[in-house]
Design an enzyme around this catalytic site. Structure first.
Site, short mmCIF file in Angstrom:
data_model
loop_
_atom_site.label_atom_id
_atom_site.label_comp_id
_atom_site.label_asym_id
_atom_site.label_seq_id
_atom_site.Cartn_x
_atom_site.Cartn_y
_atom_site.Cartn_z
N LYS A 111 0.82 -1.21 0.00
CA LYS A 111 0.00 0.00 0.00
C LYS A 111 0.86 1.26 0.00
O LYS A 111 0.55 2.21 -0.71
CB LYS A 111 -0.97 -0.01 1.17
N LYS A 190 -4.20 -9.17 -11.08
CA LYS A 190 -5.23 -9.39 -10.07
C LYS A 190 -6.25 -8.24 -10.09
O LYS A 190 -5.84 -7.07 -10.08
CB LYS A 190 -4.56 -9.47 -8.68
N LYS A 193 -9.36 -2.82 -6.64
CA LYS A 193 -9.77 -1.42 -6.68
C LYS A 193 -8.57 -0.51 -6.93
O LYS A 193 -8.67 0.50 -7.60
CB LYS A 193 -10.38 -1.03 -5.32
P1 ADP Z 1 -9.21 -4.77 -3.39
O1 ADP Z 1 -7.93 -5.48 -3.75
O2 ADP Z 1 -10.04 -4.50 -4.59
O3 ADP Z 1 -8.98 -3.53 -2.55
P2 ADP Z 1 -10.05 -5.96 -0.91
O4 ADP Z 1 -8.63 -5.99 -0.45
O5 ADP Z 1 -10.98 -4.98 -0.30
O6 ADP Z 1 -10.05 -5.77 -2.49
O7 ADP Z 1 -10.63 -7.43 -0.79
C1 ADP Z 1 -11.85 -7.82 -0.21
C2 ADP Z 1 -11.98 -9.33 -0.28
O8 ADP Z 1 -12.08 -9.75 -1.64
C3 ADP Z 1 -10.78 -10.08 0.30
O9 ADP Z 1 -11.21 -11.27 0.93
C4 ADP Z 1 -9.96 -10.38 -0.90
O10 ADP Z 1 -9.11 -11.49 -0.72
C5 ADP Z 1 -11.02 -10.63 -1.96
N1 ADP Z 1 -10.50 -10.26 -3.28
C6 ADP Z 1 -10.21 -9.02 -3.73
N2 ADP Z 1 -9.75 -9.04 -4.99
C7 ADP Z 1 -9.74 -10.34 -5.36
C8 ADP Z 1 -9.36 -11.02 -6.56
N3 ADP Z 1 -8.93 -10.37 -7.63
N4 ADP Z 1 -9.48 -12.36 -6.57
C9 ADP Z 1 -9.94 -13.04 -5.51
N5 ADP Z 1 -10.31 -12.46 -4.35
C10 ADP Z 1 -10.22 -11.13 -4.26
#
Ligand code: ADP
Ligand code: TRP
Length: 322
Positions: A111, A190, A193
């Site tokens: 981050k 991957k 957001k």
């Molecule tokens: P982001 O990476 O978009 O900020 P978060 O960290 O808020 O997403 O993730 C929220 C949940 O969704 C977590 O349990 C995370 O492991 C899952 N998650 C987020 N992106 C993915 C992805 N591309 N594939 C699988 N799981 C994901």
């Protein structure tokens, strides 16, 4: 009965990666035990300093979960900040958490590398997450693969607490669906957001179509055979289609004669149709904000009762209560 717990940050609109990696498995798993799912607003504050946006995103996460099939009669859905003992437990856990354990965590490094301001909260993020999990005596934690390290940290902290103060916590297990462990985004990396490569679950039809049609592909000509396994189009499609439909698309990839544009169209219509009933449900919920708030409040009461009982044990063990 097993206690299942998970949280999701309200730091933006939820996308297909969140849905496949966390929400869908969590909603499925909730049918097999006693589930507590929360909107991690305290975690979102580590990167989001916009009160109006945080309020809106938090509420939208509640709408999204309910629209996607979470049963509020069986499962608790609440805001993390509605449980006042969580920050107290975070502090207690911090006192036994070695700095080295947090220094090894990827998420802080990722981050700050992506430009988020470094702060104590961002660094201590995994300790707050451990408190979230341990305060409900959780058994199973459904998350995407990127949260695996945080679960390991949670277990390490629980072990340290048990060694220091006697047996207080049970050790939770992560539940990670390998088939949707890392859902690819529109650029093949991957879906996240923070990478600007997302397809939102409740996007408009026009915008979702546009994002899917703009997915990055290689330049293999229409007539040439293609590899489905390395294609994000196929890898997304197989997570929404039936086994038979997925096998059919894989075969068309391998045979050649079909261009990426045609596969993208098929992906769009499958995803759009998949979420049709959920869009209907979400629209109904949107017109019933009092109902949604009642669910959040009622769930928080139940979660608080449980958190209070675990904290009575913790506070006694560490010497904050007699
Ligand atoms: P982001 O990476 O978009 O900020 P978060 O960290 O808020 O997403 O993730 C929220 C949940 O969704 C977590 O349990 C995370 O492991 C899952 N998650 C987020 N992106 C993915 C992805 N591309 N594939 C699988 N799981 C994901
Ligand atoms: N850190 C998680 C994420 O970014 C959200 C989260 C906070 C969480 N507390 C949790 C997940 C407890 C599972 C259990 O997705």
């Amino acid at each position: 009965m097993k206690r299942i717990l998970s949280g999701i940050q309200p730091s933006g609109a939820l996308h297909l990666g969140n849905y496949l990696g966390m929400m869908r498995p969590a909603i499925e798993l909730a049918k097999q035990g006693e589930a507590f799912y929360f909107i991690a607003d305290l975690h979102a504050l580590t990167t989001l300093h916009d009160a109006e946006a945080l309020r809106r995103y938090s509420y939208n996460v509640a709408l999204d979960f309910l629209a996607c099939g979470l049963d509020p009669e069986k499962t608790c859905l609440f805001r993390q900040s509605a449980i006042p003992k969580v920050p107290l437990l975070t502090w207690i856990l911090s006192t036994v958490t070695p700095m080295g354990l947090l220094e090894r965590c990827h998420s802080y490094k990722d981050k700050t590398a992506r430009g988020f301001a470094s702060s104590h909260a961002l660094f201590a993020y995994p300790v707050l997450m451990a408190a979230d999990i341990l305060i409900y005596d959780s058994d199973i934690v459904p998350v995407g693969k990127d949260q695996k390290q945080h679960l390991e940290v949670t277990r390490d902290i629980a072990i340290k607490m048990n060694e220091t103060f006697g047996s207080i916590f049970k050790l939770p297990e992560a539940s990670i669906r390998e088939d949707a462990a890392l859902v690819p985004g529109t650029d093949g990396a991957k879906m996240s957001k923070s990478y600007g490569n997302t397809i939102e679950i409740f996007d408009t039809e026009k915008s979702m179509r546009k994002k899917i049609m703009a997915m990055v592909t290689d330049s293999t000509p229409v007539e040439a055979p293609k590899n489905p396994d390395t294609s994000s189009i196929y890898n997304l499609y197989r997570l929404f289609a039936s086994e038979g439909e997925a096998a059919e698309m894989a075969k068309k990839f391998r045979t050649g004669g079909t261009g990426y544009g045609a596969f993208k169209k098929q992906l769009f219509s499958t995803v759009w149709e998949y979420f049709e009933p959920m869009r209907k449900k979400r629209a109904e919920l949107e017109s019933a904000p009092d109902y949604v708030e009642t669910i959040l409040r009622r769930s928080a009461e139940k979660a608080n009762t449980l958190a209070e009982s675990v904290m009575a044990r913790v506070e006694k063990a560490v010497g904050l209560r007699s």
